[in-house]
Motif scaffolding. Structure first.
Motif, mmCIF file in Angstrom:
data_model
loop_
_atom_site.group_PDB
_atom_site.id
_atom_site.type_symbol
_atom_site.label_atom_id
_atom_site.label_comp_id
_atom_site.label_asym_id
_atom_site.label_seq_id
_atom_site.Cartn_x
_atom_site.Cartn_y
_atom_site.Cartn_z
ATOM 1 N N LEU A 198 8.560 6.883 -4.719
ATOM 2 C CA LEU A 198 7.842 5.944 -3.858
ATOM 3 C C LEU A 198 7.769 6.533 -2.453
ATOM 4 O O LEU A 198 8.782 6.943 -1.894
ATOM 5 N N TYR A 199 6.564 6.576 -1.898
ATOM 6 C CA TYR A 199 6.377 7.175 -0.571
ATOM 7 C C TYR A 199 5.544 6.250 0.319
ATOM 8 O O TYR A 199 4.513 5.720 -0.088
ATOM 9 N N GLY A 200 5.997 6.075 1.547
ATOM 10 C CA GLY A 200 5.183 5.464 2.590
ATOM 11 C C GLY A 200 4.785 4.020 2.344
ATOM 12 O O GLY A 200 5.441 3.261 1.633
ATOM 13 N N GLY A 201 3.658 3.649 2.933
ATOM 14 C CA GLY A 201 3.174 2.279 2.917
ATOM 15 C C GLY A 201 3.234 1.674 4.312
ATOM 16 O O GLY A 201 3.354 2.386 5.308
ATOM 17 N N MET A 202 3.164 0.367 4.386
ATOM 18 C CA MET A 202 3.188 -0.294 5.686
ATOM 19 C C MET A 202 3.743 -1.704 5.571
ATOM 20 O O MET A 202 3.770 -2.290 4.509
ATOM 21 N N PHE A 203 4.203 -2.206 6.703
ATOM 22 C CA PHE A 203 4.538 -3.615 6.815
ATOM 23 C C PHE A 203 4.217 -4.059 8.237
ATOM 24 O O PHE A 203 3.962 -3.243 9.124
ATOM 25 N N CYS B 265 13.533 7.441 -4.714
ATOM 26 C CA CYS B 265 13.486 7.832 -6.126
ATOM 27 C C CYS B 265 14.318 6.848 -6.941
ATOM 28 O O CYS B 265 15.386 6.406 -6.492
ATOM 29 N N LEU B 266 13.852 6.497 -8.132
ATOM 30 C CA LEU B 266 14.567 5.599 -9.038
ATOM 31 C C LEU B 266 14.489 6.156 -10.452
ATOM 32 O O LEU B 266 13.391 6.426 -10.955
ATOM 33 N N ASP B 267 15.646 6.354 -11.093
ATOM 34 C CA ASP B 267 15.701 6.801 -12.482
ATOM 35 C C ASP B 267 15.332 5.621 -13.377
ATOM 36 O O ASP B 267 16.091 4.657 -13.497
ATOM 37 N N LEU B 268 14.155 5.695 -14.021
ATOM 38 C CA LEU B 268 13.668 4.585 -14.825
ATOM 39 C C LEU B 268 14.420 4.444 -16.148
ATOM 40 O O LEU B 268 14.348 3.391 -16.791
ATOM 41 N N HIS B 269 15.116 5.493 -16.582
ATOM 42 C CA HIS B 269 15.913 5.402 -17.807
ATOM 43 C C HIS B 269 17.217 4.648 -17.545
ATOM 44 O O HIS B 269 17.646 3.816 -18.355
ATOM 45 N N LYS B 270 17.840 4.902 -16.407
ATOM 46 C CA LYS B 270 19.116 4.257 -16.086
ATOM 47 C C LYS B 270 18.910 2.925 -15.361
ATOM 48 O O LYS B 270 19.687 1.997 -15.556
ATOM 49 N N ASN C 33 0.807 -1.226 0.000
ATOM 50 C CA ASN C 33 0.000 0.000 0.000
ATOM 51 C C ASN C 33 0.839 1.274 0.000
ATOM 52 O O ASN C 33 0.474 2.275 0.618
ATOM 53 N N ALA C 34 1.980 1.234 -0.701
ATOM 54 C CA ALA C 34 2.788 2.445 -0.860
ATOM 55 C C ALA C 34 2.194 3.318 -1.968
ATOM 56 O O ALA C 34 1.325 2.893 -2.725
ATOM 57 N N MET C 35 2.679 4.559 -2.065
ATOM 58 C CA MET C 35 2.226 5.485 -3.101
ATOM 59 C C MET C 35 3.323 5.654 -4.148
ATOM 60 O O MET C 35 4.493 5.863 -3.784
ATOM 61 N N LEU C 36 2.953 5.581 -5.426
ATOM 62 C CA LEU C 36 3.898 5.731 -6.529
ATOM 63 C C LEU C 36 3.467 6.865 -7.441
ATOM 64 O O LEU C 36 2.272 7.108 -7.633
ATOM 65 N N ALA C 37 4.452 7.561 -8.023
ATOM 66 C CA ALA C 37 4.200 8.568 -9.056
ATOM 67 C C ALA C 37 5.456 8.665 -9.915
ATOM 68 O O ALA C 37 6.572 8.457 -9.434
ATOM 69 N N VAL C 38 5.271 8.967 -11.199
ATOM 70 C CA VAL C 38 6.391 9.114 -12.137
ATOM 71 C C VAL C 38 6.401 10.543 -12.660
ATOM 72 O O VAL C 38 5.378 11.059 -13.113
ATOM 73 N N GLU D 205 19.577 2.065 -12.322
ATOM 74 C CA GLU D 205 20.811 1.700 -11.631
ATOM 75 C C GLU D 205 20.581 1.438 -10.152
ATOM 76 O O GLU D 205 20.871 0.354 -9.659
ATOM 77 N N GLU D 206 20.075 2.419 -9.434
ATOM 78 C CA GLU D 206 19.909 2.235 -7.991
ATOM 79 C C GLU D 206 18.879 3.215 -7.446
ATOM 80 O O GLU D 206 18.613 4.272 -8.027
ATOM 81 N N TRP D 207 18.293 2.831 -6.307
ATOM 82 C CA TRP D 207 17.360 3.696 -5.600
ATOM 83 C C TRP D 207 18.125 4.786 -4.859
ATOM 84 O O TRP D 207 19.258 4.577 -4.413
ATOM 85 N N THR D 208 17.495 5.941 -4.719
ATOM 86 C CA THR D 208 18.043 7.032 -3.916
ATOM 87 C C THR D 208 17.051 7.360 -2.802
ATOM 88 O O THR D 208 15.861 7.558 -3.063
ATOM 89 N N ALA D 209 17.522 7.387 -1.569
ATOM 90 C CA ALA D 209 16.665 7.736 -0.434
ATOM 91 C C ALA D 209 16.618 9.248 -0.288
ATOM 92 O O ALA D 209 17.627 9.884 0.015
ATOM 93 N N LEU D 210 15.452 9.857 -0.515
ATOM 94 C CA LEU D 210 15.290 11.312 -0.400
ATOM 95 C C LEU D 210 14.892 11.719 1.015
ATOM 96 O O LEU D 210 15.331 12.753 1.511
ATOM 97 N N VAL D 211 14.048 10.926 1.654
ATOM 98 C CA VAL D 211 13.630 11.184 3.040
ATOM 99 C C VAL D 211 13.702 9.862 3.787
ATOM 100 O O VAL D 211 13.022 8.898 3.419
ATOM 101 N N GLU D 212 14.539 9.815 4.821
ATOM 102 C CA GLU D 212 14.649 8.600 5.620
ATOM 103 C C GLU D 212 13.478 8.516 6.594
ATOM 104 O O GLU D 212 12.890 9.517 6.974
ATOM 105 N N MET D 213 13.186 7.306 7.015
ATOM 106 C CA MET D 213 12.126 7.100 8.003
ATOM 107 C C MET D 213 12.601 7.544 9.371
ATOM 108 O O MET D 213 13.683 7.154 9.825
#
Length: 548
Positions: A413-418, A432-437, A401-406, A439-447
């Motif tokens: 990718l924001y939030g959700g639960m486990f 954030c993930l660059d869909l063209h490359k 139940n996370a939120m996605l937007a491009v 390569e790797e996820w980038t953490a913009l806001v840590e929990m």
């Protein structure tokens, strides 16, 4: 004869008693729903006065799931609306008139999560003027949540969802269309066999103009007080018939490729190449008395033009960089001149396999594997440890139940639960993930760990602290739980603190469960939920004002 008649009479008496009890429970449930509806009516009265959106700087949003995260059609902005903490709304962005966000229905739950109110109203947020407008049009869908809605040409198409009350629940598979020119609803009756009733499915528009429905969740009652959930993994195509105004057709399709495992609670977005992107979710293993979930953080792409699934795998530059650093540690003198042989032995291995699908399609699967260490020199803990600590793999934790937007080719990718045992953790991190490359996820806001509140565990910890204080084992607590001050200063120290710059409108949703539990404990078991909620809000407001 006489004994048999007595037994039958006794049986009928038991049935009457059970019926009376059920009637009492039903009457109490209706009363509770009426209280909840009165609360909703109060909210709606307040909403009617607040059509203008005021934009102010604020800290990151509080933890939530089942919210809507949409990309602004004209600006470099993401729009987050609604959501749920602890225990929904569906938005569609339309690029017209400076941008619009359309919202239908959703659900409001009571603080204890036992009562539900399902909206059936339609709203539009005008992004150019930052104003809300309620669009009143008869003939629309019934109140529900968990539905899906997409913009198709000059219409909004809505499918499925569910409605739940204290007595029963129902899942839907109906289809409605809202015309953006005439502002009118119409119920569609597609031909063919369509999906069974469900909520939380994938619903996207293909480049060819059809609508894809995949997966979802539903449950049904197998016997009294026992429900069984179903995680759907089928896919359907909803297509408008050419030349037939308002005529649609359902077709079941069977895509090839690497398909996602059955799951619910997954998140969906549309990639820049018009492929549908699916992330995470939870695979529930459900038994009659228990439910265990395996939370996921994998990525899949669905190509409607090829009718094929692809597993989203990140590329290997990150792995190569780590191995180059290892080479520098072992041979610092030759760091600038690496031998070609050494580079080749440390390169990742690419394994290519061809699999023939059920329909005869050949699927090529590529997998990048770490290369083994050079012969004669096993990698030691001293070699691996520092590098692994310096550059750990950054990726979102498994969740549902996370939120996605491009936006601009980047996936946000924001939030959700486990869940961890009986504890549910609601997240507020942003990746954030660059869909063209790829390569790797980038953490913009840590929990922030301080936002991970759990009332049951907090209460037990406080109780244990109180016991330790009574036994004289609190070393540095400075009489926190002792003597006559325990009801005043000691109690206040356990209240959720106000963050710097936080407004009460943000503080209350983040801490509401705590204040409700506090009010419920003070009021006793016989208190009405409405009174408990009112007292909780008043106590929270007083505490907030004292610290402000």
């Amino acid at each position: 004869m006489g004994k048999k008649g007595k037994k039958e009479k006794k049986g009928r008496g038991a049935e009457k008693t059970a019926a009376k009890m059920e009637k009492k429970v039903s009457k109490r449930s209706r009363k509770e729903e009426e209280d909840l509806e009165a609360l909703i009516a109060h909210f709606q009265t307040l909403d009617a006065k607040k059509t203008q959106v005021v934009e102010t700087p604020c800290p990151p949003p509080s933890p939530r799931l089942n919210a809507s995260l949409s990309a602004h059609p004209e600006k470099d902005e993401l729009i987050l609306f609604g959501g749920e903490y602890f225990n929904g709304q569906k938005a569609v962005v339309v690029p017209q008139g400076g941008g619009q966000v359309w919202i239908f229905g959703g659900e409001f739950a009571s603080p204890d999560g036992e009562q539900f109110y399902h909206y059936k109203d339609l709203w539009v947020l005008h992004l150019a003027t930052r104003t809300w407008e309620q669009v009143r049009s008869p003939g629309g869908p019934s109140g529900r949540s968990g539905h899906r809605m997409v913009a198709w040409k000059r219409q909004l198409i809505l499918f499925g969802g569910f409605h739940e009350s204290t007595r029963d629940y129902i899942y839907y598979n109906d289809v409605y269309a809202f015309n953006l020119d005439t502002f009118t609803w119409s119920k569609l009756s597609p031909s063919g066999t369509g999906p069974t009733p469900r909520s939380g499915c994938q619903m996207t528009v293909t480049p060819q103009g059809s609508i894809v429905i995949y997966g979802g969740y539903s449950k049904q009652r197998v016997k009294k007080d026992v429900d069984r959930g179903t995680q759907h993994a089928d896919m359907f195509l909803l297509k408008s018939e050419e030349g037939g105004e308002g005529r649609w057709t359902w077709t079941r399709i069977n895509p090839s490729g690497a398909k996602p495992s059955p799951r619910s609670g997954f998140s969906v977005a549309v990639a820049p190449n018009h492929q549908t992107l699916l992330f995470g979710g939870v695979c529930d293993e459900e038994e009659e008395e228990s439910l265990q979930g395996d939370f996921l953080n994998d990525l899949y792409f669905y190509d409607a033009a090829k009718n094929r699934w692809f597993a989203g795998q990140l590329k290997g530059p990150k792995l190569e960089k780590r191995k180059r650093r290892r080479g520098k540690k072992v041979e610092p003198e030759g760091a600038d001149k690496q031998e070609s042989g050494g580079a080749s032995t440390q390169a990742p291995l690419e394994v290519v396999r061809e699999v023939v699908a059920e329909d005869g399609t050949v699927v090529t699967i590529k997998q990048v594997l770490p290369a083994p260490s050079p012969a004669g020199r096993p990698q030691s803990d001293e070699e691996d440890g520092p590098d692994e600590a310096e550059s750990p793999t950054i990726e979102p934790s498994p969740r549902s139940n996370a939120m996605l937007a491009v936006k601009h080719g980047r996936l946000y990718l924001y939030g959700g639960m486990f869940e961890a045992g009986d504890r549910q953790v609601t997240l507020s991190d942003l990746y954030c993930l660059d869909l063209h490359k790829m390569e790797e996820w980038t953490a913009l806001v840590e929990m922030d760990p301080e936002t991970q509140e759990w009332l049951e565990e907090t209460d037990s910890e406080e109780d244990s602290d109180a016991v330790e204080g009574a036994e004289g084992r609190g070393e540095d607590e400075e009489d926190e739980d002792s003597g006559e001050d325990s009801g005043e200063e000691g109690g206040e120290q356990h209240h959720p603190l106000v963050r710097p710059g936080e407004q009460f409108a943000d503080y209350l949703p983040r801490t509401e469960q705590y204040w409700v539990q506090l009010a419920r404990d003070a009021a006793g078991p016989g208190a009405q939920e409405k009174s408990v909620l009112r007292a909780a809000h008043a106590t929270a407001s007083a505490f907030f004002d004292d610290l402000a």
